[in-house]
Scaffold this motif. Structure first.
Motif, PDB file in Angstrom:
ATOM      1  N   ARG A  31     120.334 113.165 -42.992  1.00 11.89           N
ATOM      2  CA  ARG A  31     121.835 113.508 -42.951  1.00 11.89           C
ATOM      3  C   ARG A  31     122.621 112.976 -41.656  1.00 11.89           C
ATOM      4  O   ARG A  31     121.685 112.605 -40.648  1.00 11.89           O
ATOM      5  CB  ARG A  31     121.964 115.108 -42.992  1.00 11.89           C
ATOM      6  N   PRO A  65     125.796 119.498 -48.730  1.00 16.47           N
ATOM      7  CA  PRO A  65     126.881 118.419 -48.943  1.00 16.47           C
ATOM      8  C   PRO A  65     126.955 117.192 -47.887  1.00 16.47           C
ATOM      9  O   PRO A  65     126.624 117.564 -46.628  1.00 16.47           O
ATOM     10  CB  PRO A  65     128.075 118.966 -49.044  1.00 16.47           C
ATOM     11  N   GLY A  66     126.687 116.015 -48.397  1.00 10.43           N
ATOM     12  CA  GLY A  66     126.577 114.918 -47.155  1.00 10.43           C
ATOM     13  C   GLY A  66     125.249 114.590 -47.259  1.00 10.43           C
ATOM     14  O   GLY A  66     124.979 113.420 -46.472  1.00 10.43           O
ATOM     15  N   ASP A  67     124.284 114.999 -47.695  1.00 10.99           N
ATOM     16  CA  ASP A  67     123.059 114.884 -47.469  1.00 10.99           C
ATOM     17  C   ASP A  67     122.363 113.661 -48.428  1.00 10.99           C
ATOM     18  O   ASP A  67     122.588 113.822 -49.751  1.00 10.99           O
ATOM     19  CB  ASP A  67     121.929 115.988 -47.617  1.00 10.99           C
ATOM     20  N   TYR A  85     122.470 111.614 -53.559  1.00 12.62           N
ATOM     21  CA  TYR A  85     123.569 111.993 -52.530  1.00 12.62           C
ATOM     22  C   TYR A  85     124.206 113.377 -53.156  1.00 12.62           C
ATOM     23  O   TYR A  85     124.763 113.192 -54.144  1.00 12.62           O
ATOM     24  CB  TYR A  85     124.388 110.748 -52.444  1.00 12.62           C
ATOM     25  N   ARG A 104     130.345 115.760 -50.909  1.00  8.94           N
ATOM     26  CA  ARG A 104     131.207 116.414 -50.194  1.00  8.94           C
ATOM     27  C   ARG A 104     132.303 116.918 -51.136  1.00  8.94           C
ATOM     28  O   ARG A 104     132.786 116.165 -52.100  1.00  8.94           O
ATOM     29  CB  ARG A 104     131.769 115.902 -49.039  1.00  8.94           C
ATOM     30  N   GLU A 150     134.717 114.350 -52.760  1.00  7.99           N
ATOM     31  CA  GLU A 150     134.161 112.824 -53.081  1.00  7.99           C
ATOM     32  C   GLU A 150     133.821 112.690 -54.388  1.00  7.99           C
ATOM     33  O   GLU A 150     133.442 113.593 -55.134  1.00  7.99           O
ATOM     34  CB  GLU A 150     132.697 112.797 -52.054  1.00  7.99           C
ATOM     35  N   PRO A 161     128.962 107.529 -49.883  1.00  5.87           N
ATOM     36  CA  PRO A 161     129.472 106.428 -48.793  1.00  5.87           C
ATOM     37  C   PRO A 161     128.922 104.859 -49.226  1.00  5.87           C
ATOM     38  O   PRO A 161     127.732 104.943 -49.624  1.00  5.87           O
ATOM     39  CB  PRO A 161     128.770 106.990 -47.438  1.00  5.87           C
ATOM     40  N   GLU A 196     129.562 104.780 -42.173  1.00  7.30           N
ATOM     41  CA  GLU A 196     130.248 106.112 -42.339  1.00  7.30           C
ATOM     42  C   GLU A 196     129.298 106.991 -41.683  1.00  7.30           C
ATOM     43  O   GLU A 196     129.793 108.318 -41.486  1.00  7.30           O
ATOM     44  CB  GLU A 196     130.104 106.397 -43.880  1.00  7.30           C
ATOM     45  N   TRP A 197     128.061 106.961 -41.155  1.00  8.50           N
ATOM     46  CA  TRP A 197     127.371 107.729 -40.211  1.00  8.50           C
ATOM     47  C   TRP A 197     127.346 107.322 -38.886  1.00  8.50           C
ATOM     48  O   TRP A 197     126.199 107.560 -37.932  1.00  8.50           O
ATOM     49  CB  TRP A 197     125.895 107.861 -41.091  1.00  8.50           C
TER      50      TRP A 197
END
Length: 436
Positions: free
Chosen positions: A243, A267-269, A291, A294, A297, A301, A399-400
């Motif tokens: 994450r 969410p987002g993991d 994925y 979120r 979304e 990403p 994005e990370w």
């Protein structure tokens, strides 16, 4: 019951009895069509496979009838190569499937059973008069090293002067374990399809509720689901999470996810699983990435999607290097060199799969041996074999905030003289998991 059938088009499950019929038919076909050529290739005239109950040679299970779940007392199989093919005899207290019964303690008379059993082995050797007698001893392959110290000592004593003809059967054992019939490859397609279905279900609201489900919960769900389908895993499934904000950590000499193994999936993991199943005496080994969306979304990403596509490219390069006759170390070196030339930061650690999960055959790297694997990596690639194409790539995700992600992939493949085929396809897009 199992959902894995030898014909992927068949949807009805196979009963245990039907599975046994399939496995026994395969064994007969392998003894008739596969073993003679393998014995010629290894230059072995007589192959002796010896095991005792609860201390079986790993090869023994692949030679016994499906109703035998282990050796019984001392089980000795003698496989003699002749002009007519291979004569398969059993020097055993009990009948062994399609093997010719060569000894019975009641018929022997006089000497104790153990003594007369070894005397029969000596008689078989004298009658066959082989130049080279293969036994299962090996430094490079554990699966080819199944002859115990005691059995070796008793065999040498029983053979007397013929003991000088004993040679390691390493190449024969590896060939026997790695070579797949066309029907077995079709069964592996079906077995992998089932695992893919289970993973897709695991990455759905049926099993994964973001904010509630832990990685360990999901791993146990997968194991239970396989069990309920009658397809047992050969290792406990694993689930790992990456994450944003939790960079990879160096562990055991490589970069690995640092999110706790029992973390709640959010969410987002990026969620990764590793799953292996067993059916019809064959194994699968599969990894899949998902994925967790979120709110709002509709796609992962772009940086994560790009990482998967780079992983696919690394698969392509490894498959291109997987040529008949090359050793595992040569395949590894070529794949890594071409990947480096394209600017890909990755590791290759693929392995044979079939009768065993980490099967006998050429090791194509290990995660901690990227310079080549001594011994097992020097073995050449042969046709009609199956592999777990396992590797990982690393690259930053914009994005990370540029954080590096490790995209690990593993797919079943089969190699024939026609080339490489993926067993029920491969992952080219991330599985999207609803936010909950």
């Amino acid at each position: 019951m199992t959902l894995v059938a030898p014909d992927p088009a068949r949807s009805a499950p196979l009963s245990l009895r039907e599975q046994a019929d399939v496995r026994d038919r395969w064994l007969t076909q392998r003894l008739l069509d596969v073993l003679p050529g393998l014995m010629d290739r290894a230059d072995i005239d007589l192959w002796l496979v010896i095991g005792r109950e609860y201390n079986e040679d790993p090869v023994l299970a692949t030679l016994l009838p499906a109703t035998w779940l282990s050796a019984r007392r001392r089980t000795i199989l003698a496989l003699h190569r002749s002009d007519d093919g291979v004569t398969a005899a059993a020097v055993s207290r009990y009948p062994v499937g399609q093997f010719l019964p060569a000894w019975s303690p009641e018929d022997a008379g006089g000497p104790p059973a153990e003594e007369s059993q070894w005397a029969e082995v000596r008689r078989i050797v004298e009658q066959a008069d082989p130049r080279r007698i293969g036994i299962d001893v090996s430094e490079s392959f554990a699966l080819a090293d199944g002859l115990s110290h005691t059995e070796h000592r008793l065999l040498v004593t029983a053979l007397g002067p013929y003991a000088d003809r004993l040679v390691p059967a390493e190449d024969l054992v590896v060939g026997w374990l790695e070579t797949r019939l066309p029907e077995e490859i079709r069964a592996l397609h079906a077995a992998n399809a089932l695992v893919h279905e289970v993973i897709a279900e695991a990455y759905s609201p049926a099993a994964l509720v973001p904010g509630t489900t832990r990685a360990t919960d999901l791993a146990w769900w997968i194991r239970q689901r396989l069990h309920d389908l009658g397809v047992e895993p050969w290792f406990h499934p694993s689930v790992a999470v990456q994450r944003a904000g939790v960079p990879l950590a160096r562990e055991r000499g490589t970069l690995l996810p640092a999110v706790a193994y029992d973390a709640v999936i959010q969410p987002g993991d990026l969620v990764h699983c590793d799953v292996g199943s067993s059916s019809l005496g064959l194994r699968t080994d599969t990894q899949r990435n998902g994925y967790v969306l979120r709110d709002g979304e509709t796609a992962a990403p772009a940086g994560l999607r790009a990482a998967l596509h780079v992983g696919n490219r690394m698969q392509d390069l490894t498959v291109e290097a997987l040529a008949l006759g090359r050793t595992g170390n040569e395949v590894l070196a070529r794949a890594r060199a071409t990947a480096a030339a394209e600017g890909i930061d990755g590791d290759v650690y693929s392995h044979p799969i079939g009768s065993h999960g980490h099967g006998a055959g050429p090791a194509i790297g290990r995660w901690d041996e990227q310079g080549g694997v001594p011994g097992a990596g020097d073995y050449p690639v042969h046709p009609d074999t199956a592999y777990a194409l396992e590797l990982a790539v690393r690259l930053p995700v914009p994005e990370w905030a540029g954080q590096c992600v490790r995209m690990a992939l593993e797919e079943g493949i089969a190699l024939t003289r026609d080339g490489v085929e993926y067993l029920d396809g491969r992952q080219t897009e991330l599985i999207l998991i609803p936010p909950g």
